[in-house]
Design an enzyme around this catalytic site. Structure first.
Site, PDB file in Angstrom:
ATOM      1  N   THR A 123       0.758  -1.186  -0.045  1.00  0.00           N
ATOM      2  CA  THR A 123      -0.109   0.038  -0.095  1.00  0.00           C
ATOM      3  C   THR A 123       0.855   1.233  -0.034  1.00  0.00           C
ATOM      4  OG1 THR A 123      -1.513   1.428   1.540  1.00  0.00           O
ATOM      5  CG2 THR A 123      -0.457  -0.305   2.504  1.00  0.00           C
ATOM      6  N   ASP A 124       0.112   2.273  -0.516  1.00  0.00           N
ATOM      7  CA  ASP A 124       0.941   3.676  -0.429  1.00  0.00           C
ATOM      8  C   ASP A 124       1.043   4.082   1.131  1.00  0.00           C
ATOM      9  OD1 ASP A 124      -1.718   4.274  -0.074  1.00  0.00           O
ATOM     10  OD2 ASP A 124      -1.645   5.807  -1.529  1.00  0.00           O
ATOM     11  N   GLU A 125       0.214   3.598   1.999  1.00  0.00           N
ATOM     12  CA  GLU A 125       0.227   4.243   3.222  1.00  0.00           C
ATOM     13  C   GLU A 125       1.512   4.088   3.986  1.00  0.00           C
ATOM     14  OE1 GLU A 125      -3.370   3.461   5.649  1.00  0.00           O
ATOM     15  OE2 GLU A 125      -4.596   3.449   3.645  1.00  0.00           O
ATOM     16  N   TYR A 148      -1.561  -0.339  11.047  1.00  0.00           N
ATOM     17  CA  TYR A 148      -1.917  -1.143   9.470  1.00  0.00           C
ATOM     18  C   TYR A 148      -0.743  -0.830   8.848  1.00  0.00           C
ATOM     19  CZ  TYR A 148      -3.107  -1.793   4.911  1.00  0.00           C
ATOM     20  OH  TYR A 148      -3.137  -2.133   3.407  1.00  0.00           O
ATOM     21  N   LYS A 152       2.162  -3.251   7.169  1.00  0.00           N
ATOM     22  CA  LYS A 152       2.506  -3.586   5.866  1.00  0.00           C
ATOM     23  C   LYS A 152       3.912  -2.826   5.419  1.00  0.00           C
ATOM     24  CE  LYS A 152       0.063  -4.744   2.929  1.00  0.00           C
ATOM     25  NZ  LYS A 152      -0.219  -5.930   2.408  1.00  0.00           N
ATOM     26  N   ASN A 247     -12.481  13.558   0.859  1.00  0.00           N
ATOM     27  CA  ASN A 247     -13.422  12.757   1.443  1.00  0.00           C
ATOM     28  C   ASN A 247     -14.755  13.274   1.167  1.00  0.00           C
ATOM     29  OD1 ASN A 247     -11.627  10.813   1.766  1.00  0.00           O
ATOM     30  ND2 ASN A 247     -11.500  11.322   4.148  1.00  0.00           N
TER      31      ASN A 247
HETATM   32  P1  NAD Z   1      -9.371  -7.481   2.207  1.00  0.00           P
HETATM   33  O1  NAD Z   1      -9.683  -7.090   3.446  1.00  0.00           O
HETATM   34  O2  NAD Z   1     -10.660  -7.362   1.412  1.00  0.00           O
HETATM   35  O3  NAD Z   1      -9.074  -9.150   2.009  1.00  0.00           O
HETATM   36  C1  NAD Z   1      -8.164  -9.564   2.626  1.00  0.00           C
HETATM   37  C2  NAD Z   1      -8.167 -11.226   2.661  1.00  0.00           C
HETATM   38  O4  NAD Z   1      -7.140 -11.841   3.227  1.00  0.00           O
HETATM   39  C3  NAD Z   1      -9.441 -11.688   3.041  1.00  0.00           C
HETATM   40  O5  NAD Z   1     -10.140 -12.689   2.152  1.00  0.00           O
HETATM   41  C4  NAD Z   1      -9.165 -12.684   4.415  1.00  0.00           C
HETATM   42  O6  NAD Z   1     -10.025 -13.792   4.638  1.00  0.00           O
HETATM   43  C5  NAD Z   1      -7.846 -13.001   3.966  1.00  0.00           C
HETATM   44  N1  NAD Z   1      -6.859 -13.021   5.114  1.00  0.00           N
HETATM   45  C6  NAD Z   1      -6.760 -12.389   6.274  1.00  0.00           C
HETATM   46  N2  NAD Z   1      -5.940 -12.700   7.028  1.00  0.00           N
HETATM   47  C7  NAD Z   1      -5.440 -14.297   6.739  1.00  0.00           C
HETATM   48  C8  NAD Z   1      -4.760 -15.030   6.902  1.00  0.00           C
HETATM   49  N3  NAD Z   1      -3.935 -15.080   8.233  1.00  0.00           N
HETATM   50  N4  NAD Z   1      -4.266 -16.212   6.436  1.00  0.00           N
HETATM   51  C9  NAD Z   1      -4.945 -16.222   4.885  1.00  0.00           C
HETATM   52  N5  NAD Z   1      -5.560 -15.583   4.647  1.00  0.00           N
HETATM   53  C10 NAD Z   1      -5.987 -14.368   5.394  1.00  0.00           C
HETATM   54  O7  NAD Z   1      -8.521  -6.748   1.729  1.00  0.00           O
HETATM   55  P2  NAD Z   1      -8.015  -6.167   0.171  1.00  0.00           P
HETATM   56  O8  NAD Z   1      -8.702  -4.707   0.204  1.00  0.00           O
HETATM   57  O9  NAD Z   1      -8.709  -6.957  -0.835  1.00  0.00           O
HETATM   58  O10 NAD Z   1      -6.613  -5.956   0.112  1.00  0.00           O
HETATM   59  C11 NAD Z   1      -5.581  -7.235  -0.633  1.00  0.00           C
HETATM   60  C12 NAD Z   1      -4.230  -6.625  -0.180  1.00  0.00           C
HETATM   61  O11 NAD Z   1      -4.011  -5.272  -0.955  1.00  0.00           O
HETATM   62  C13 NAD Z   1      -3.505  -6.318   1.292  1.00  0.00           C
HETATM   63  O12 NAD Z   1      -2.509  -6.785   1.188  1.00  0.00           O
HETATM   64  C14 NAD Z   1      -3.797  -4.870   1.172  1.00  0.00           C
HETATM   65  O13 NAD Z   1      -2.896  -4.341   2.283  1.00  0.00           O
HETATM   66  C15 NAD Z   1      -3.381  -4.385   0.061  1.00  0.00           C
HETATM   67  N6  NAD Z   1      -4.056  -3.045  -0.589  1.00  0.00           N
HETATM   68  C16 NAD Z   1      -5.131  -2.746  -0.248  1.00  0.00           C
HETATM   69  C17 NAD Z   1      -5.733  -1.413  -0.982  1.00  0.00           C
HETATM   70  C18 NAD Z   1      -7.094  -1.175  -0.946  1.00  0.00           C
HETATM   71  O14 NAD Z   1      -7.441   0.035  -1.167  1.00  0.00           O
HETATM   72  N7  NAD Z   1      -8.254  -1.967  -0.351  1.00  0.00           N
HETATM   73  C19 NAD Z   1      -4.770  -0.848  -1.533  1.00  0.00           C
HETATM   74  C20 NAD Z   1      -3.382  -1.079  -1.425  1.00  0.00           C
HETATM   75  C21 NAD Z   1      -3.013  -1.989  -1.244  1.00  0.00           C
HETATM   76  O1  TDX Z   2     -16.895   5.845   7.503  1.00  0.00           O
HETATM   77  C1  TDX Z   2     -15.953   6.478   6.955  1.00  0.00           C
HETATM   78  N1  TDX Z   2     -15.661   7.844   6.814  1.00  0.00           N
HETATM   79  C2  TDX Z   2     -14.585   8.486   6.315  1.00  0.00           C
HETATM   80  O2  TDX Z   2     -14.640   9.847   6.293  1.00  0.00           O
HETATM   81  C3  TDX Z   2     -14.708   5.654   6.557  1.00  0.00           C
HETATM   82  C4  TDX Z   2     -14.790   4.009   6.606  1.00  0.00           C
HETATM   83  C5  TDX Z   2     -13.678   6.379   6.092  1.00  0.00           C
HETATM   84  N2  TDX Z   2     -13.540   7.786   5.982  1.00  0.00           N
HETATM   85  C6  TDX Z   2     -12.361   8.201   5.585  1.00  0.00           C
HETATM   86  C7  TDX Z   2     -10.835   7.792   5.939  1.00  0.00           C
HETATM   87  C8  TDX Z   2     -10.047   7.922   4.737  1.00  0.00           C
HETATM   88  O3  TDX Z   2      -9.453   9.371   4.788  1.00  0.00           O
HETATM   89  O4  TDX Z   2     -12.354   7.940   4.130  1.00  0.00           O
HETATM   90  C9  TDX Z   2     -11.048   7.680   3.557  1.00  0.00           C
HETATM   91  C10 TDX Z   2     -10.801   6.087   3.195  1.00  0.00           C
HETATM   92  O5  TDX Z   2     -10.897   5.375   4.184  1.00  0.00           O
HETATM   93  P1  TDX Z   2     -10.830   3.775   4.213  1.00  0.00           P
HETATM   94  O6  TDX Z   2     -11.723   3.503   2.924  1.00  0.00           O
HETATM   95  O7  TDX Z   2     -10.889   3.243   5.356  1.00  0.00           O
HETATM   96  O8  TDX Z   2      -9.315   3.652   3.446  1.00  0.00           O
HETATM   97  P2  TDX Z   2      -8.030   4.015   3.937  1.00  0.00           P
HETATM   98  O9  TDX Z   2      -7.788   4.092   5.375  1.00  0.00           O
HETATM   99  O10 TDX Z   2      -7.609   5.234   3.134  1.00  0.00           O
HETATM  100  O11 TDX Z   2      -7.234   2.579   3.646  1.00  0.00           O
HETATM  101  C11 TDX Z   2      -7.420   2.076   2.403  1.00  0.00           C
HETATM  102  O12 TDX Z   2      -6.657   2.366   1.187  1.00  0.00           O
HETATM  103  C12 TDX Z   2      -5.368   1.631   1.428  1.00  0.00           C
HETATM  104  C13 TDX Z   2      -7.551   0.583   2.588  1.00  0.00           C
HETATM  105  O13 TDX Z   2      -8.402   0.065   3.539  1.00  0.00           O
HETATM  106  C14 TDX Z   2      -6.059  -0.015   2.761  1.00  0.00           C
HETATM  107  O14 TDX Z   2      -6.166  -1.482   2.959  1.00  0.00           O
HETATM  108  C15 TDX Z   2      -5.207   0.519   1.760  1.00  0.00           C
HETATM  109  O15 TDX Z   2      -3.856  -0.162   1.774  1.00  0.00           O
END
Ligand code: NAD
Ligand code: TDX
Length: 340
Positions: A123-125, A148, A152, A247
Site C-alpha cells: 500500500t501507499d500508506e 496497519y 505493511k 473525502n
Molecule cells: P480484504 O480485507 O478485502 O481481503 C483480505 C483477505 O485476506 C480476506 O479474504 C481474508 O480472509 C484474507 N486473510 C486475512 N488474514 C489471513 C490469513 N492469516 N491467512 C490467509 N488469509 C487471510 O483486503 P483487500 O482490500 O482486498 O486488500 C488486499 C491486499 O491489498 C492487502 O495486502 C492490502 O494491504 C493491499 N492493498 C489494499 C488496498 C485497498 O484499497 N483495499 C490498497 C492498496 C493495497
Molecule cells: O466511514 C468512513 N468515513 C470516512 O470519512 C470511513 C470508513 C472512512 N472515511 C475516510 C477515512 C479515509 O480518509 O475515508 C478515507 C478512506 O477510508 P478507508 O476506506 O478506510 O481507506 P484508507 O484508510 O484510506 O485505507 C485504504 O486504502 C489503502 C485501505 O483500507 C487499505 O487497505 C489500503 O492500503
C-alpha cells in the site's frame, strides 16, 4: 503459470482471480484464504466449475500448510492481510500476526521450495502522509503512521530483505486506495454507497478534507500481473489512479450520482492519526511495465454504484452479520460513527 493467490476471497484478490482466469488462459489459480470476516467464498462462486481454479482454506501463518501449498505453484501473489485501518487501531496484534509473521512464513516457504517467484501487494500508506504538495514514489522514505501501515511497511522490508539476503525473486507494488466490485462495506466508498441505498447517512471523519487517490480495482489487477511478468527482480512499482479527491468531495459525487440529497452526510469524530493526503507518481510503472490507469474516475464510480445496486443480497448479508456486530461494538450505530 500456476499461481497461488493468498487472500483471494477478499476484495482485490477476488478481482485478481477473475482477471487472471479471464485474460490468461494458460494460467491456473489456487486461492488460499483463511476466510476471516473479510474473506467471502461467495465471491468466487462463479469459478467453482472452472477446471483451472481451486480453493484451499488456510492461514498464511501455518508453516506446514503453507509449505505444502507453495510446492504446487510457480508463483505466489500475496494479498492476504488485515486491511482496515480503523480495525488496526483497536487490535494491532492481529495485523502484526498476519501481515508481518504471515508474510515471513510465505517467504520462508518460497525460499525452501525452489525459490518460487513472489509478488507482494502493498500500500501507499507505508510512505506516511503528504502535505498539500508532492507525491509518493518508489524511493520515498517509509513513514507509516497507523498499526496497519506499520505492519505493511514491516512486510515490505521483509520481502526486500529476502531478495537481498537470499536472492528470492520478488517484486513489490505499493498502490493507492482501490474501489470497485466485492469491496467489503466497511471501506469508505462501499460504505457510502450501501448506506445511501439503505437510506442512511454517509459518516465523514473529521472535516472531510483528507485526500485519497482512487484506483479502479481492475486497473490495479492489470498492474499486478504486469509487475509479476515484466517487473525487474527486487524492484518496487507504485500504482495510482491520478484521481485525488477530498473525502467530502467524493461523498458529494456519490450522492449526486445516486440522486440522493446533500444532507445525507454526517460529520463524525475523526480517525486517530488520520493521514492527510496520499498521491502517487507512477512514472516508473508507466516506463517499465507500460502500465497506466485506464478507467476514468467517474466511470469507475458509476460502475461501482451499479454493482452495489445489482448485488444487494451480497452486501446486505455482510452488513447484517459480522460487520454490524463490529461497528455496534465500536460505535453503537451499526455502520456509522457517533455524530459529533
Ligand atoms: P480484504 O480485507 O478485502 O481481503 C483480505 C483477505 O485476506 C480476506 O479474504 C481474508 O480472509 C484474507 N486473510 C486475512 N488474514 C489471513 C490469513 N492469516 N491467512 C490467509 N488469509 C487471510 O483486503 P483487500 O482490500 O482486498 O486488500 C488486499 C491486499 O491489498 C492487502 O495486502 C492490502 O494491504 C493491499 N492493498 C489494499 C488496498 C485497498 O484499497 N483495499 C490498497 C492498496 C493495497
Ligand atoms: O466511514 C468512513 N468515513 C470516512 O470519512 C470511513 C470508513 C472512512 N472515511 C475516510 C477515512 C479515509 O480518509 O475515508 C478515507 C478512506 O477510508 P478507508 O476506506 O478506510 O481507506 P484508507 O484508510 O484510506 O485505507 C485504504 O486504502 C489503502 C485501505 O483500507 C487499505 O487497505 C489500503 O492500503
Amino acid at each position: 503459470m500456476r499461481l497461488l493467490i493468498t487472500g483471494g476471497a477478499g476484495f482485490i484478490g477476488t478481482n485478481f482471480a477473475y482477471h487472471v482466469l479471464e485474460h490468461h488462459p494458460e494460467d491456473s489459480v489456487i486461492v488460499f484464504d483463511k476466510l476471516t470476516y473479510a474473506g467471502n467464498l461467495e465471491n468466487l462462486k462463479q469459478l467453482e466449475q472452472n477446471p483451472r481454479f481451486a480453493f484451499v482454506k488456510g492461514d498464511i501463518c501455518d508453516v506446514e500448510i503453507v509449505n505444502d501449498i507453495v510446492k504446487k505453484v510457480d508463483a505466489v501473489v500475496h494479498f492476504a492481510a488485515e486491511s482496515h485501518v480503523d480495525r488496526s487501531i483497536d487490535d494491532p496484534m492481529s495485523f502484526v500476526r498476519t501481515n508481518v509473521l504471515g508474510t515471513q512464513t510465505l517467504l520462508d516457504a518460497c525460499r525452501k521450495n525452489a525459490y518460487i517467484r513472489f509478488h507482494h501487494v502493498s500500500t501507499d500508506e507505508v510512505f506516511g502522509s503528504l502535505g498539500r504538495h508532492g507525491m509518493f514514489r518508489e524511493n520515498t522514505a517509509y513513514d507509516p503512521r497507523s498499526p496497519y501501515s506499520a505492519s505493511k511497511a514491516s512486510s515490505d522490508h521483509l520481502v526486500r530483505a529476502a531478495f537481498h539476503t537470499y536472492k528470492l525473486p520478488i517484486t513489490i507494488s505499493n498502490c493507492s486506495n482501490n474501489y470497485g466490485p466485492y469491496c467489503f462495506p466497511e471501506k469508505f466508498i462501499p460504505l457510502a454507497i450501501t448506506n445511501i441505498l439503505e437510506g442512511k447517512k454517509i459518516p465523514i471523519y473529521g472535516d472531510g478534507m483528507n485526500i485519497r487517490d482512487w484506483l479502479y480495482v481492475e486497473d490495479h489487477c492489470y498492474g499486478i500481473y504486469a509487475a509479476l511478468v515484466h517487473g525487474r527482480m527486487g524492484e518496487t512499482y507504485c500504482f495510482g489512479g491520478r484521481a485525488e479527491r477530498a473525502n467530502i468531495e467524493l461523498a458529494e459525487i456519490i450522492l449526486f450520482e445516486m440522486g440522493a440529497r446533500i444532507d445525507m452526510l454526517q460529520f463524525v469524530k475523526d480517525r486517530p492519526g488520520h493521514d492527510a493526503r496520499y498521491a502517487i507518481d507512477f512514472r516508473k510503472a508507466e516506463d517499465e511495465l507500460g502500465w497506466h490507469p485506464a478507467v476514468p474516475f467517474l466511470h469507475g464510480i458509476r460502475r461501482t454504484i451499479e454493482w452495489y445496486k445489482n448485488n444487494r443480497e451480497w452486501w446486505t448479508r455482510i452488513k447484517n452479520g459480522s460487520y454490524t456486530q463490529y461497528y455496534e461494538s465500536q460505535y453503537g450505530l451499526g455502520g456509522a460513527n457517533e455524530p459529533v
